[in-house]
Design a protein around this motif. Structure first.
Motif, PDB file in Angstrom:
ATOM      1  N   ILE A   1       0.848  -1.202   0.000  1.00 41.05           N
ATOM      2  CA  ILE A   1       0.000   0.000   0.000  1.00 41.05           C
ATOM      3  C   ILE A   1       0.884   1.252   0.000  1.00 41.05           C
ATOM      4  O   ILE A   1       0.673   2.176  -0.790  1.00 41.05           O
ATOM      5  N   ALA A   2       1.887   1.248   0.866  1.00 42.22           N
ATOM      6  CA  ALA A   2       2.789   2.401   0.926  1.00 42.22           C
ATOM      7  C   ALA A   2       3.474   2.611  -0.421  1.00 42.22           C
ATOM      8  O   ALA A   2       3.741   3.736  -0.836  1.00 42.22           O
ATOM      9  N   ALA A   3       3.741   1.483  -1.127  1.00 40.70           N
ATOM     10  CA  ALA A   3       4.415   1.570  -2.426  1.00 40.70           C
ATOM     11  C   ALA A   3       3.512   2.235  -3.463  1.00 40.70           C
ATOM     12  O   ALA A   3       3.988   3.005  -4.301  1.00 40.70           O
ATOM     13  N   VAL A   4       2.204   1.953  -3.413  1.00 39.46           N
ATOM     14  CA  VAL A   4       1.289   2.594  -4.360  1.00 39.46           C
ATOM     15  C   VAL A   4       1.315   4.108  -4.148  1.00 39.46           C
ATOM     16  O   VAL A   4       1.406   4.887  -5.105  1.00 39.46           O
ATOM     17  N   HIS A   5       1.282   4.526  -2.877  1.00 40.00           N
ATOM     18  CA  HIS A   5       1.357   5.964  -2.592  1.00 40.00           C
ATOM     19  C   HIS A   5       2.672   6.545  -3.101  1.00 40.00           C
ATOM     20  O   HIS A   5       2.699   7.596  -3.723  1.00 40.00           O
ATOM     21  N   ALA A   6       3.760   5.841  -2.798  1.00 36.52           N
ATOM     22  CA  ALA A   6       5.083   6.367  -3.138  1.00 36.52           C
ATOM     23  C   ALA A   6       5.252   6.516  -4.643  1.00 36.52           C
ATOM     24  O   ALA A   6       5.969   7.386  -5.114  1.00 36.52           O
ATOM     25  N   ALA A   7       4.580   5.636  -5.402  1.00 33.24           N
ATOM     26  CA  ALA A   7       4.753   5.647  -6.856  1.00 33.24           C
ATOM     27  C   ALA A   7       3.792   6.632  -7.543  1.00 33.24           C
ATOM     28  O   ALA A   7       3.887   6.835  -8.752  1.00 33.24           O
ATOM     29  N   SER A   8       2.870   7.238  -6.770  1.00 24.78           N
ATOM     30  CA  SER A   8       1.910   8.154  -7.388  1.00 24.78           C
ATOM     31  C   SER A   8       2.475   9.564  -7.438  1.00 24.78           C
ATOM     32  O   SER A   8       3.033  10.046  -6.457  1.00 24.78           O
TER      33      SER A   8
END
Lengths: 117, 419
Positions: free
Chosen positions: B303-310
């Motif tokens: 989940i944190a990765a989705v945020h980081a990649a946005s």
């Protein structure tokens, strides 16, 4: 190293249990003590009569008083113990976890104090 | 002990200081294995460094400083046991055994990485109380002082000292083994270690109020432990915890204004996020995805990765986040995860959809004392123009919140509602 496995049970639970279930659990106890005896882990152990049979003794200021055990009212009572030999706490925990009462009561694992005389 | 004297640019002293920083915990871990006693090992570590301060300037820096220190520490411990054995005959045997084991010097340095792992697992043994596990890990593995631990967790230093002493005596008396658990027990025991590390991290991360050095230090220590664990035991959950910590940590510069006010994820200036940490975190998440095994930490990291990649809050792939929350609910069900999922649903399907979920959740009663549940409810009501309900929920959240920045944030929102 020696550990005492103190077995706490809810006596009412056993009273309410059908006889064949109680027998099955006792059978497990016998099998476990046989196995631990053969592997050299078991040094001793006993089951205790119900707490309703217990008497508490105290000596204060030289006078002995005896009372009915107050432990009937607590949820779990000391119902028996195993004295085992284990390499370390992890091995003791592995053995304690196999004591049937660990599944519905609890087992306290206490290292035995060794005195030098 | 971390400062080994004045740093006047003396190269030997500088080197010693660096060796202390890099190696002292490894040396300690090995000495605990060899000596079988935490206190004796700490004393030996101290003596070994004292010997190094005396000898290295004259004799030069040894080729293998760590092996030198382990060996010096061991000899010092034998000396000390022999001295003491004049008063306690039982120690003579221990000293003799230690001395006779000295034969193969090569054995000294093997298993060193395992020693550090042993130390972590011993400090996080489930037979110790959770408080003791954290205190002992920070003290023995991270080398934080008792005072630093006390300050970080807002508890009196004597309490921390007592917890550590009690934990060490339990390790000795109950004979908690100094070892990495067996393969069968590992999954159960690694959970404890990961939990302690994450607790240490959160203590440093969530408490933005102080923003003191020690708290930031806690995050650094937790990520350092995470890295160590990944090196030693790279399974998906370990990778997941490290990735999660790195991705959270990457946002630190954007999480608060210079005045210390909280900035929500959606409003953070993403150019402030630490790209290096994000790259490292995303690479770990890739490794986890390749393994196709997910647990609570690896899912949270995803989940944190989705945020980081946005690129922005608006461009976030909320559908994917909702999907991962659903997996997380299956892996590790909790009302807080449900609340987070509801917030993500609100972003995907609009505030009304989110509000229905939050209200159902609050109706169940488990989150009534959890301030973020009320502020989430308030926020969704606010977005739907239900001002009165929003105000009531913000006020309830304010009553429950202890953190100063949280409180200021809610007060600001209440002020906006008035306007």
């Amino acid at each position: 190293m020696k550990y005492a496995c103190l077995i706490y049970d809810d006596e009412k639970l056993f009273d309410a249990m059908p006889k064949d279930e109680v027998d099955a659990i006792l059978g497990e106890y016998f099998a476990l003590s046989d196995e631990l005896g053969q592997s050299g882990h078991l040094l001793g152990g006993e089951a205790l009569m119900p707490v309703s049979s217990a008497t508490v003794v105290r000596v204060r200021h030289g006078r002995t008083s005896t009372t009915d055990g107050p432990y009937v009212e607590t949820k779990e009572q000391l119902g028996g113990f195993f004295l085992i030999e284990a390499r370390d706490l992890d091995e003791a925990i592995r053995i304690a976890a196999r004591i049937p009462s660990a599944r519905f009561g609890s087992v306290e694992v206490r290292p035995v104090m060794e005195f030098e005389r | 002990m971390s400062d080994l004297g004045d740093r006047s640019g003396d190269p030997v002293r500088d080197r010693l200081d660096a060796v202390y920083r890099l190696e002292s915990r490894r040396v300690l871990a090995t000495l605990i294995r060899l000596l079988g006693d935490f206190d004796l090992a700490e004393e030996a570590l101290h003596d070994a460094f004292r010997a190094a301060i005396e000898q290295w300037p004259q004799q030069g820096i040894p080729e293998q400083p760590r092996a030198w220190l382990v060996s010096a520490g061991r000899f010092k411990a034998i000396d000390s046991l022999r001295r003491r054995s004049r008063f306690d005959a039982s120690l003579t045997q221990i000293a003799e055994r230690l001395y006779s084991d000295l034969g193969d010097g090569a054995a000294l340095d093997e298993d060193v990485e395992d020693d550090r792992l042993r130390l972590i697992f011993t400090c996080c043994h489930p037979a110790l109380s959770a408080d003791a596990q954290v205190a002992l890990t920070l003290r023995e593995v991270c080398d934080l002082t008792t005072e630093e631990i006390a300050r970080a967790f807002l508890i009196p230093a004597p309490t921390v000292a007592q917890r550590i002493v009690r934990a060490k005596s339990k390790i000795r008396q109950a004979r908690i083994p100094y070892q990495v658990p067996s393969r069968e027990e590992l999954p159960q025991r690694i959970d404890n270690v990961l939990q302690v590390i994450y607790l240490v991290f959160n203590e440093g991360y969530v408490a933005t109020s102080g923003e003191s050095l020690t708290r930031h230090d806690l995050c650094c220590e937790a990520t350092r432990l995470g890295r160590l664990l990944v090196e030693l035991l790279p399974d998906p959950e370990t990778l997941g915890l490290l990735a999660l910590m790195l991705l959270h940590e990457s946002r630190r510069p954007a999480r608060a204004t210079t005045g210390g006010d909280l900035v929500l994820l959606a409003e953070q200036d993403r150019s402030l996020w630490d790209r290096r940490l994000i790259a490292e975190g995303l690479a770990l998440v890739q490794r986890i995805r390749a393994s196709r095994r997910f647990g609570p930490y690896s899912l949270q990291a995803s989940i944190a990765a989705v945020h980081a990649a946005s690129a922005s809050a608006a461009q976030t792939d909320w559908a994917q986040i909702v999907a991962i929350y659903e997996l997380l609910l299956r892996a590790d069900p909790s009302p807080v995860v449900e609340l987070n999922r509801a917030a993500a649903v609100a972003m995907r399907d609009g505030p009304a959809a989110g509000l229905a979920l939050v209200e159902a959740l609050l109706a169940r009663g488990e989150l009534l004392q959890y301030p973020l549940a009320h502020s989430a409810h308030a926020d969704l009501c606010r977005r739907l123009g239900r001002t009165e309900q929003a105000r009531a929920s913000y006020l309830r959240a304010l009553e429950l919140t202890q953190q100063a920045p949280q409180r200021r944030f809610i007060e600001r929102r209440l002020g906006e509602l008035e306007g």
